[in-house]
Design an enzyme around this catalytic site. Structure first.
Site, PDB file in Angstrom:
ATOM      1  N   HIS A   1       9.096  54.118  80.891  1.00 15.70           N
ATOM      2  CA  HIS A   1       9.373  52.679  80.760  1.00 15.70           C
ATOM      3  C   HIS A   1       9.797  52.441  79.328  1.00 15.70           C
ATOM      4  CE1 HIS A   1       8.680  48.308  80.884  1.00 15.70           C
ATOM      5  NE2 HIS A   1       8.770  48.438  82.193  1.00 15.70           N
TER       6      HIS A   1
ATOM      7  N   GLU B   1       6.643  51.900  90.114  1.00 18.61           N
ATOM      8  CA  GLU B   1       7.485  52.148  91.274  1.00 18.61           C
ATOM      9  C   GLU B   1       6.899  52.994  92.396  1.00 18.61           C
ATOM     10  OE1 GLU B   1       9.598  50.228  91.616  1.00 18.61           O
ATOM     11  OE2 GLU B   1      10.417  49.628  89.700  1.00 18.61           O
TER      12      GLU B   1
HETATM   13  N1  ACO Z   1      11.717  61.656  83.965  1.00 19.40           N
HETATM   14  C1  ACO Z   1      12.173  62.604  83.113  1.00 19.40           C
HETATM   15  N2  ACO Z   1      12.567  62.333  81.863  1.00 19.40           N
HETATM   16  C2  ACO Z   1      12.512  61.059  81.467  1.00 19.40           C
HETATM   17  C3  ACO Z   1      12.050  60.036  82.289  1.00 19.40           C
HETATM   18  C4  ACO Z   1      11.642  60.360  83.587  1.00 19.40           C
HETATM   19  N3  ACO Z   1      11.210  59.430  84.440  1.00 19.40           N
HETATM   20  N4  ACO Z   1      12.106  58.852  81.634  1.00 19.40           N
HETATM   21  C5  ACO Z   1      12.610  59.125  80.422  1.00 19.40           C
HETATM   22  N5  ACO Z   1      12.839  60.455  80.325  1.00 19.40           N
HETATM   23  C6  ACO Z   1      13.370  61.154  79.171  1.00 19.40           C
HETATM   24  C7  ACO Z   1      14.885  61.060  79.087  1.00 19.40           C
HETATM   25  O1  ACO Z   1      15.529  62.069  79.824  1.00 19.40           O
HETATM   26  C8  ACO Z   1      15.109  61.206  77.613  1.00 19.40           C
HETATM   27  O2  ACO Z   1      14.939  62.541  77.245  1.00 19.40           O
HETATM   28  P1  ACO Z   1      15.694  63.148  75.965  1.00 19.40           P
HETATM   29  O3  ACO Z   1      15.215  62.328  74.787  1.00 19.40           O
HETATM   30  O4  ACO Z   1      15.237  64.575  75.952  1.00 19.40           O
HETATM   31  O5  ACO Z   1      17.150  62.956  76.247  1.00 19.40           O
HETATM   32  C9  ACO Z   1      13.927  60.457  77.022  1.00 19.40           C
HETATM   33  O6  ACO Z   1      12.890  60.526  78.006  1.00 19.40           O
HETATM   34  C10 ACO Z   1      14.274  59.002  76.729  1.00 19.40           C
HETATM   35  O7  ACO Z   1      14.946  58.430  77.841  1.00 19.40           O
HETATM   36  P2  ACO Z   1      15.524  56.960  77.803  1.00 19.40           P
HETATM   37  O8  ACO Z   1      16.271  56.709  79.072  1.00 19.40           O
HETATM   38  O9  ACO Z   1      16.197  56.651  76.520  1.00 19.40           O
HETATM   39  O10 ACO Z   1      14.178  56.167  77.775  1.00 19.40           O
HETATM   40  P3  ACO Z   1      13.955  54.705  78.146  1.00 19.40           P
HETATM   41  O11 ACO Z   1      12.718  54.309  77.475  1.00 19.40           O
HETATM   42  O12 ACO Z   1      15.136  53.882  77.939  1.00 19.40           O
HETATM   43  O13 ACO Z   1      13.739  54.869  79.732  1.00 19.40           O
HETATM   44  C11 ACO Z   1      13.633  54.320  81.986  1.00 19.40           C
HETATM   45  C12 ACO Z   1      13.287  53.912  80.565  1.00 19.40           C
HETATM   46  C13 ACO Z   1      15.123  54.067  82.226  1.00 19.40           C
HETATM   47  C14 ACO Z   1      12.814  53.483  82.942  1.00 19.40           C
HETATM   48  C15 ACO Z   1      13.349  55.840  82.188  1.00 19.40           C
HETATM   49  O14 ACO Z   1      12.018  56.131  81.865  1.00 19.40           O
HETATM   50  C16 ACO Z   1      13.675  56.319  83.598  1.00 19.40           C
HETATM   51  O15 ACO Z   1      14.825  56.650  83.885  1.00 19.40           O
HETATM   52  N6  ACO Z   1      12.649  56.375  84.511  1.00 19.40           N
HETATM   53  C17 ACO Z   1      12.899  56.765  85.887  1.00 19.40           C
HETATM   54  C18 ACO Z   1      13.474  55.613  86.686  1.00 19.40           C
HETATM   55  C19 ACO Z   1      12.430  54.537  86.963  1.00 19.40           C
HETATM   56  O16 ACO Z   1      11.308  54.823  87.367  1.00 19.40           O
HETATM   57  N7  ACO Z   1      12.853  53.293  86.764  1.00 19.40           N
HETATM   58  C20 ACO Z   1      12.013  52.112  87.016  1.00 19.40           C
HETATM   59  C21 ACO Z   1      11.505  51.519  85.745  1.00 19.40           C
HETATM   60  S1  ACO Z   1      10.483  50.119  86.069  1.00 19.40           S
HETATM   61  C22 ACO Z   1      11.620  48.862  86.348  1.00 19.40           C
HETATM   62  O17 ACO Z   1      12.637  48.773  85.721  1.00 19.40           O
HETATM   63  C23 ACO Z   1      11.390  47.895  87.417  1.00 19.40           C
END
Ligand code: ACO
Length: 352
Positions: free
Chosen positions: A243, A298
């Protein structure tokens, strides 16, 4: 410059707040747990909208205006439902919102969603849309319009809890979008269309469907740990984890889990999900050391929507029914207190 605007404060709001360190969502000063226990969906909308969509709003007033709003939305179905033939429920919901007149009240906009989504699902199943019962609460009436008959109180309560828990949480991507649209003095209905569009992606509101698909895939693999290793080694994302703001477990996950447990027959699936969660968190901390990737809302949201008899392609639109109240509140607040949102970009092309 941060292309994700992480940590940048772009609005002052009295509406809601996500405290990522303490694991807390506040809506008008109330925790999500208080909202669920004491106010329910319509009561929480009353709190959220008070002073923006009317004065001294209460649960009974919102329940009554939403009931009337659903009746109006049903009368207007023919304006857009035929155009949704052959489209997905996600696309159909976009049509539903786009058809909402600009001069609609906040209650009319919010009420168009449950009527429209239920009608879309029924049409896709070859059934006729069912007229709303304005005397019911939104959750009970939505499930009634969907299933063709009144549902058990535990099911209506579970959906009411879900709508309440996910209604608003600060400046998430779709809420920010709604505020950007509203900041130009566009209509609240337009702001909601914008919010919905931003919501549909799998990193945001589109997450519950793929989350359930992921759980099924992991279960079918027969070896969850090996599946997790493979997925993360390939650079995949685990749905239901991570998140932008929460660095600890999302408190809404537990609220939904309690609701799910009360529904009864999901015990086996809940146990699998809890086991998956433990293993996934361990795998994430191995693969992404130094980044606190915790459980978001989720997984339990997906299990809850599944338990209510919804198909996966309807998960996001149903999620949007609850979130719509938040978009409306923020759009109204933006118009009342904010400036037009117009950030700057750094030009890195040629010719400068
Ligand atoms: N699984 C694996 N790796 C992850 C995950 C995950 N769920 N979430 C983040 N990371 C990693 C990214 O790959 C990235 O790695 P890197 O630095 O080695 O490239 C790092 O963590 C940062 O990722 P960002 O996308 O910049 O992090 P952000 O804080 O913006 O992410 C997000 C938030 C988009 C929700 C992300 O955690 C994600 O994609 N989660 C999975 C999808 C999900 O569950 N979405 C629902 C969120 S709740 C809602 O919006 C209602």
């Amino acid at each position: 410059m941060d292309s994700g605007l992480e940590g940048i404060i772009a609005a002052e709001t009295v509406l809601s707040h996500t405290d990522g360190e303490r694991g807390m969502v506040l809506v008008r000063g109330h925790t999500v747990q208080e909202l669920i226990a004491q106010h329910g969906y319509e009561g929480s909308v009353a709190l959220l909208w008070d002073g923006f969509a009317g004065e001294d709003l209460d649960r009974a007033a919102i329940r009554a205006t939403f009931g009337e709003g659903r009746r109006l939305a049903f009368d207007r179905l023919e304006r857009w439902l035929p155009a949704a033939t052959g489209r997905t429920i996600e696309e159909g919901t976009r049509l539903c919102l786009a058809a909402v007149p600009d001069d609609s009240t906040p209650a009319e906009i919010a009420s168009a969603m449950p009527v429209g989504v239920a009608a879309l699902i029924r049409t896709q199943r070859g059934q006729s849309p069912l007229a709303p019962d304005p005397s019911l609460g939104t959750a009970a009436d939505f499930l009634r319009m969907l299933h063709g008959k009144a549902v058990a109180a535990a099911m209506a309560d579970a959906l009411d809890t879900y709508f309440t828990a996910i209604m608003d949480n600060g400046l998430n991507a779709s809420t920010f979008t709604a505020r950007v649209v509203a900041s130009t003095r566009a209509s609240i209905a337009s702001a909601v269309v914008g919010g919905y569009c931003a919501f549909t992606g799998p990193l945001h509101g589109g997450a519950p469907g793929p989350t359930l698909a992921m759980l099924d895939e992991a279960a079918q693999s027969g070896d969850v740990d090996a599946w997790l290793e493979r997925k993360l080694a390939e650079g995949g994302r685990l749905m239901g984890f991570g998140h932008r703001v929460f660095r600890v477990r999302d408190p809404r996950a537990d609220a939904l889990r309690e609701s799910l447990a009360r529904l009864g027959p999901n015990v086996g699936r809940l146990a699998f999900a809890a086991d998956f969660e433990r293993r996934a968190l361990a795998a994430l901390s191995r693969h992404k050391p130094g980044r606190s990737l915790q459980t978001n809302v989720e997984i339990n949201a997906a299990l809850l929507l599944d338990a209510l008899g919804l198909d996966r392609d309807a998960f996001m639109p149903v999620f949007a029914i609850g979130r719509c109240a938040g978009w409306i509140a923020h759009a109204l607040e933006q118009q009342k207190t904010g400036r037009m949102i117009r950030p700057s970009s750094r030009y890195v092309g040629t010719g400068a």
